[in-house]
Design a protein around this motif. Structure first.
Motif, short mmCIF file in Angstrom:
data_model
loop_
_atom_site.label_atom_id
_atom_site.label_comp_id
_atom_site.label_asym_id
_atom_site.label_seq_id
_atom_site.Cartn_x
_atom_site.Cartn_y
_atom_site.Cartn_z
N ARG A 249 0.80 -1.23 0.00
CA ARG A 249 0.00 0.00 0.00
C ARG A 249 0.83 1.28 0.00
NH1 ARG A 249 -1.48 -3.65 3.32
NH2 ARG A 249 -0.33 -2.80 5.09
N HIS A 250 2.10 1.17 0.29
CA HIS A 250 2.90 2.36 0.54
C HIS A 250 4.19 2.37 -0.28
CE1 HIS A 250 0.11 3.05 3.79
NE2 HIS A 250 0.48 1.94 4.41
N ASP A 251 4.79 3.56 -0.36
CA ASP A 251 6.08 3.75 -1.02
C ASP A 251 7.19 3.47 0.00
OD1 ASP A 251 8.17 4.55 -2.63
OD2 ASP A 251 7.82 6.69 -2.33
N ILE A 252 8.00 2.46 -0.26
CA ILE A 252 9.02 2.02 0.69
C ILE A 252 10.40 2.51 0.25
CG2 ILE A 252 10.13 0.03 1.78
CD1 ILE A 252 7.18 0.39 2.54
N ILE A 253 11.12 3.11 1.19
CA ILE A 253 12.53 3.46 1.00
C ILE A 253 13.32 2.61 2.00
CG2 ILE A 253 14.28 5.28 1.05
CD1 ILE A 253 10.78 6.45 1.02
N ARG A 254 14.30 1.87 1.50
CA ARG A 254 15.10 1.01 2.36
C ARG A 254 16.45 1.65 2.66
NH1 ARG A 254 12.22 -2.28 -1.00
NH2 ARG A 254 11.24 -4.15 -0.12
N ALA A 255 16.88 1.50 3.91
CA ALA A 255 18.22 1.97 4.29
C ALA A 255 18.92 0.84 5.04
CB ALA A 255 18.12 3.20 5.19
N GLY A 256 20.21 0.75 4.85
CA GLY A 256 20.99 -0.28 5.54
C GLY A 256 22.45 0.08 5.57
N MET B 134 21.78 10.50 6.50
CA MET B 134 20.71 9.74 5.86
C MET B 134 19.42 10.56 5.82
SD MET B 134 18.64 6.39 7.20
CE MET B 134 17.96 7.40 8.53
N TYR B 135 19.06 11.14 6.96
CA TYR B 135 17.83 11.93 7.01
C TYR B 135 17.91 13.15 6.09
CZ TYR B 135 15.45 9.42 10.79
OH TYR B 135 14.78 8.49 11.56
N ALA B 136 19.09 13.75 5.97
CA ALA B 136 19.24 14.91 5.09
C ALA B 136 18.95 14.54 3.64
CB ALA B 136 20.64 15.49 5.22
N LYS B 137 19.36 13.33 3.23
CA LYS B 137 19.09 12.85 1.87
C LYS B 137 17.64 12.42 1.71
CE LYS B 137 23.79 11.15 1.11
NZ LYS B 137 24.63 9.93 0.98
N LEU B 138 17.07 11.90 2.78
CA LEU B 138 15.72 11.32 2.72
C LEU B 138 14.64 12.37 2.58
CD1 LEU B 138 13.87 8.77 3.16
CD2 LEU B 138 13.95 9.34 5.61
N ASN C 69 18.71 6.27 18.26
CA ASN C 69 19.27 7.32 17.42
C ASN C 69 18.34 7.66 16.26
OD1 ASN C 69 21.63 7.57 18.92
ND2 ASN C 69 22.83 6.22 17.59
N ILE C 70 17.76 6.63 15.66
CA ILE C 70 16.85 6.85 14.52
C ILE C 70 15.65 7.69 14.95
CG2 ILE C 70 15.24 5.66 12.96
CD1 ILE C 70 18.14 5.43 12.06
N VAL C 71 15.17 7.47 16.16
CA VAL C 71 14.03 8.25 16.66
C VAL C 71 14.46 9.67 17.03
CG1 VAL C 71 12.26 8.44 18.46
CG2 VAL C 71 12.82 6.19 17.49
N LEU C 72 15.46 9.79 17.88
CA LEU C 72 15.84 11.10 18.40
C LEU C 72 16.31 12.05 17.29
CD1 LEU C 72 17.75 10.15 21.68
CD2 LEU C 72 15.31 10.64 21.38
N MET D 77 13.07 12.94 14.43
CA MET D 77 11.78 13.54 14.81
C MET D 77 11.32 14.60 13.81
SD MET D 77 10.19 12.60 17.71
CE MET D 77 11.44 12.42 18.95
N ASP D 78 12.23 15.47 13.39
CA ASP D 78 11.85 16.56 12.49
C ASP D 78 11.61 16.10 11.06
OD1 ASP D 78 12.03 18.34 14.58
OD2 ASP D 78 14.07 18.99 14.09
N HIS D 79 11.94 14.85 10.76
CA HIS D 79 11.78 14.34 9.40
C HIS D 79 10.51 13.51 9.23
CE1 HIS D 79 15.80 15.67 8.11
NE2 HIS D 79 16.13 15.45 9.37
N VAL D 80 9.76 13.33 10.31
CA VAL D 80 8.49 12.59 10.25
C VAL D 80 7.34 13.60 10.25
CG1 VAL D 80 6.98 10.97 11.47
CG2 VAL D 80 9.44 10.53 11.33
N ASN D 81 6.44 13.43 9.30
CA ASN D 81 5.31 14.34 9.17
C ASN D 81 4.38 14.27 10.37
OD1 ASN D 81 6.01 15.35 6.61
ND2 ASN D 81 5.12 13.55 5.59
#
Length: 199
Positions: free
Chosen positions: A23-30, A49-53, A92-95, A98-102
């Motif tokens: 149902r959704h557009d998936i972006i994978r990171a690893g 990563m977030y800056a590019k995302l 780390n991914i959460v903290l 935060m500003d990158h999640v709508n």
């Protein structure tokens, strides 16, 4: 929705991506594969990563290593492996994200069965999984802008049973499909501050 899955090429990440990708557009990171590369233990790498995302509606993390070994011979350095990698990597991914999640978006972390159904040599995993659940419950009450946060706690996946042969005596493996549905429950549903157990 636009969803980032950190660890999307691993066994659990693939289960999450298979269900959410319907149902959704998936972006994978690893660390070494995916649409984006990231070392979750490095703040600089996570920020890059977030800056590019850019902005996303949901972030799912299915990453992290722990130390398996007897408590009697475990060193503090070995114990810290799980704390630094699986726990702090996901935190780390959460903290930092935060500003990158709508608004009204979500984070979904991954813990595991060993904090509620322990096995020999799994004390580090049990401690880390319990800490992830506690973080989710504590963070949920102060997340900004309607953002939700949950964790999925899967049992031994069918696709991982051979890899962990002998470590999980008596545990019935769970299907990838059931694990994928748990991530859909977190991302597409309305829950927050919950640990969604599978198996």
């Amino acid at each position: 929705m636009r969803i980032l899955i950190v660890g999307g090429s691993g066994t659990v990440g693939k289960a999450a991506a298979a269900e959410l990708g319907r149902r959704h557009d998936i972006i994978r990171a690893g660390r070494s594969s995916g649409d984006l590369t990231v070392d979750v233990m490095s703040e600089a790498s996570v920020k890059a990563m977030y800056a590019k995302l850019g902005k996303v509606d949901a972030v799912v993390t299915t990453v992290g290593h722990v130390h398996f070994g007897p408590v009697a011979t475990m060193t503090p350095e070995q114990f810290r492996k799980g704390l630094d990698d699986k726990l702090m990597g996901q935190v780390n991914i959460v903290l930092l994200g935060m500003d990158h999640v709508n608004d009204n978006g979500s984070f979904t972390l991954t813990s595991g069965i060993l904090d509620r159904d322990p096995v020999r040599q799994g004390a580090n995993a049990a401690a880390v999984n319990g800490a992830i659940g506690a973080f989710v419950r504590g963070a949920a009450i102060e997340m900004p802008r309607g953002i939700r946060i949950n964790a999925v706690s899967p049992g031994l996946l069918e696709d991982s049973a051979a890899k962990y042969d002998g470590f999980f005596p008596g545990h019935e493996p769970v299907s990838n499909a059931r694990v994928g549905l748990a991530y859909a429950k977190s991302v597409d549903g309305a829950l927050t501050g919950q640990v969604i157990c599978v198996g």
